[in-house]
Motif scaffolding. Structure first.
Motif, PDB file in Angstrom:
ATOM      1  N   ASP A 134       0.846  -1.362   0.016  1.00  0.00           N
ATOM      2  CA  ASP A 134       0.159  -0.060  -0.139  1.00  0.00           C
ATOM      3  C   ASP A 134       0.978   1.248  -0.134  1.00  0.00           C
ATOM      4  O   ASP A 134       2.132   1.270  -0.201  1.00  0.00           O
ATOM      5  N   ILE A 135       0.341   2.484  -0.003  1.00  0.00           N
ATOM      6  CA  ILE A 135       1.100   3.613  -0.280  1.00  0.00           C
ATOM      7  C   ILE A 135       0.829   4.778   0.885  1.00  0.00           C
ATOM      8  O   ILE A 135      -0.118   4.606   1.598  1.00  0.00           O
ATOM      9  N   LEU A 136       1.908   5.400   1.285  1.00  0.00           N
ATOM     10  CA  LEU A 136       1.817   6.308   2.470  1.00  0.00           C
ATOM     11  C   LEU A 136       1.398   7.633   1.504  1.00  0.00           C
ATOM     12  O   LEU A 136       1.424   7.953   0.596  1.00  0.00           O
ATOM     13  N   ALA A 137       1.293   8.844   2.630  1.00  0.00           N
ATOM     14  CA  ALA A 137       0.901  10.055   1.914  1.00  0.00           C
ATOM     15  C   ALA A 137       1.994  10.558   1.283  1.00  0.00           C
ATOM     16  O   ALA A 137       1.699  11.431   0.195  1.00  0.00           O
ATOM     17  N   ASP A 138       3.420  10.421   1.669  1.00  0.00           N
ATOM     18  CA  ASP A 138       4.280  10.970   0.666  1.00  0.00           C
ATOM     19  C   ASP A 138       4.825  10.070  -0.688  1.00  0.00           C
ATOM     20  O   ASP A 138       5.692  10.313  -1.041  1.00  0.00           O
ATOM     21  N   GLY A 185      -4.516   4.313  13.549  1.00  0.00           N
ATOM     22  CA  GLY A 185      -4.358   5.584  12.746  1.00  0.00           C
ATOM     23  C   GLY A 185      -4.133   4.844  11.272  1.00  0.00           C
ATOM     24  O   GLY A 185      -4.165   3.526  10.939  1.00  0.00           O
ATOM     25  N   SER A 186      -4.480   5.980  10.278  1.00  0.00           N
ATOM     26  CA  SER A 186      -4.279   5.383   8.845  1.00  0.00           C
ATOM     27  C   SER A 186      -2.908   5.542   8.232  1.00  0.00           C
ATOM     28  O   SER A 186      -2.291   6.476   8.350  1.00  0.00           O
ATOM     29  N   LEU A 187      -2.723   4.392   7.249  1.00  0.00           N
ATOM     30  CA  LEU A 187      -1.374   4.569   6.594  1.00  0.00           C
ATOM     31  C   LEU A 187      -1.341   5.948   5.589  1.00  0.00           C
ATOM     32  O   LEU A 187      -0.312   6.273   5.528  1.00  0.00           O
ATOM     33  N   TYR A 188      -2.317   6.321   5.011  1.00  0.00           N
ATOM     34  CA  TYR A 188      -2.608   7.599   4.334  1.00  0.00           C
ATOM     35  C   TYR A 188      -2.341   8.761   4.956  1.00  0.00           C
ATOM     36  O   TYR A 188      -2.277   9.845   4.274  1.00  0.00           O
ATOM     37  N   ASP A 189      -2.273   8.661   6.086  1.00  0.00           N
ATOM     38  CA  ASP A 189      -1.672   9.914   6.785  1.00  0.00           C
ATOM     39  C   ASP A 189      -0.257  10.219   7.298  1.00  0.00           C
ATOM     40  O   ASP A 189       0.332  11.138   7.846  1.00  0.00           O
ATOM     41  N   LEU A 190       0.395   8.769   6.953  1.00  0.00           N
ATOM     42  CA  LEU A 190       2.054   8.845   7.304  1.00  0.00           C
ATOM     43  C   LEU A 190       2.840   9.033   6.220  1.00  0.00           C
ATOM     44  O   LEU A 190       2.637   9.053   4.938  1.00  0.00           O
ATOM     45  N   THR A 191       4.035   9.527   6.663  1.00  0.00           N
ATOM     46  CA  THR A 191       5.236   9.718   5.602  1.00  0.00           C
ATOM     47  C   THR A 191       6.218   8.592   5.906  1.00  0.00           C
ATOM     48  O   THR A 191       6.290   7.975   7.148  1.00  0.00           O
ATOM     49  N   ALA A 192       7.169   8.388   5.165  1.00  0.00           N
ATOM     50  CA  ALA A 192       8.398   7.562   5.496  1.00  0.00           C
ATOM     51  C   ALA A 192       8.914   7.719   6.713  1.00  0.00           C
ATOM     52  O   ALA A 192       9.642   6.948   7.492  1.00  0.00           O
ATOM     53  N   GLU A 193       9.119   9.090   7.215  1.00  0.00           N
ATOM     54  CA  GLU A 193       9.723   9.650   8.491  1.00  0.00           C
ATOM     55  C   GLU A 193       8.857   8.906   9.847  1.00  0.00           C
ATOM     56  O   GLU A 193       9.730   8.595  10.741  1.00  0.00           O
ATOM     57  N   GLU A 226      -2.949   4.547  -8.506  1.00  0.00           N
ATOM     58  CA  GLU A 226      -2.068   4.874  -9.775  1.00  0.00           C
ATOM     59  C   GLU A 226      -0.782   5.039  -9.089  1.00  0.00           C
ATOM     60  O   GLU A 226       0.167   4.621  -9.620  1.00  0.00           O
ATOM     61  N   LYS A 227      -0.804   5.881  -8.189  1.00  0.00           N
ATOM     62  CA  LYS A 227       0.784   5.928  -7.740  1.00  0.00           C
ATOM     63  C   LYS A 227       1.462   4.745  -6.973  1.00  0.00           C
ATOM     64  O   LYS A 227       2.440   4.422  -7.197  1.00  0.00           O
ATOM     65  N   LEU A 228       0.635   3.939  -6.386  1.00  0.00           N
ATOM     66  CA  LEU A 228       0.946   2.764  -5.804  1.00  0.00           C
ATOM     67  C   LEU A 228       1.533   1.840  -7.088  1.00  0.00           C
ATOM     68  O   LEU A 228       2.601   1.025  -6.741  1.00  0.00           O
ATOM     69  N   ILE A 229       0.626   1.822  -8.195  1.00  0.00           N
ATOM     70  CA  ILE A 229       1.114   1.028  -9.190  1.00  0.00           C
ATOM     71  C   ILE A 229       2.589   1.342  -9.724  1.00  0.00           C
ATOM     72  O   ILE A 229       3.380   0.408 -10.063  1.00  0.00           O
TER      73      ILE A 229
END
Length: 245
Positions: A38-42, A61-69, A121-124
């Motif tokens: 899946d993908i993070l916000a960044d 919490g949601s993955l989509y609110d996170l960044t790699a940091e 699309e970003k995940l792909i």
């Protein structure tokens, strides 16, 4: 040769979808791992089945609110056992690096982003970039429950094998879906799967894999029906006839 897929890694021995779980795979004689991405916000692609942290980390919490940091502050192992305190959610790049070290084959499941098609699309795109770094000798299978995402991946990577994933209730138009995705593999649920359905799929020349099979007797039955592979959390318990070591 029948295939055993280490479902989310050796997920009965280590926390699922972590580098610890994937690292245990070769020592138990399995050559394939399955992971979810899946993908993070960044835009960072990570290995995680859920789009929330609640089930497999020390926080909600949601993955989509996170960044790699943020990943360094999230413990994805302590819920499983003290030996895994401090285990992190891996990035897809970290996963690929480990696969190259261990020389494993991979089934990457592209999650259907609940945050919308733009993120899908970003995940792909992220998966495609990550797979470019995978050892060329490795076998790759990309799967998804989302036929739109799978078809888009196949359009962009026509030389990579893809598998349509189906819930226990296989739709009547399953064959059309596979054809639309140019898939020659079908990953189906163990629940309710019959010998007749397996034979129907095999008659269409498909590779048939079944998830998630944690009973040796059931696995033996499925293999006798002609199933090609099973996803399992207990690969270390299978007889050596199904394993490399």
């Amino acid at each position: 040769m029948k295939t055993l897929f280490a479902h989310r890694g050796m997920s009965s021995l280590a926390p699922e979808n972590t580098l610890a779980a994937f690292s245990l795979t070769p020592e138990h004689g399995l050559s394939w791992v399955e992971c979810d991405v899946d993908i993070l916000a960044d835009g960072t692609v990570v290995v995680s089945h859920d789009d929330t942290l609640d089930r497999c980390t020390d926080r909600p919490g949601s993955l989509y609110d996170l960044t790699a940091e943020d990943l360094d502050d999230i413990d994805a192992g302590s819920w499983f056992g003290d030996a895994f305190i401090g285990e992190r959610i891996p990035t897809f790049d970290q996963f690929i690096t480990l696969m190259n070290i261990l020389k494993l084959n991979v089934n990457v499941e592209i999650k259907s982003c609940t945050s919308g098609w733009e993120n899908t699309e970003k995940l792909i795109s992220g998966v495609i970039e990550g797979l470019k770094n995978l050892n060329r000798d490795a076998d790759v299978l990309v799967s998804s429950f989302n036929p739109l995402a799978l078809a888009e991946f196949k359009r962009r990577c026509p030389n990579v094998a893809v598998a349509c994933l189906f819930e226990p209730q296989i739709p009547e138009d399953w064959l059309s879906t596979l054809q639309a995705c140019q898939a020659d593999t079908i990953n189906v649920a163990n629940e309710g799967l019959t010998k007749d359905k397996v034979q129907e799929m095999k008659e269409h020349g498909l590779v048939v894999n079944v998830y998630t099979v944690n009973n040796l007797m059931r696995a033996n039955q499925l293999f006798n029906w002609g199933v090609d592979g099973v996803f399992t959390d207990i690969g270390h318990q299978f007889p050596t006839r199904y394993r490399n070591g």
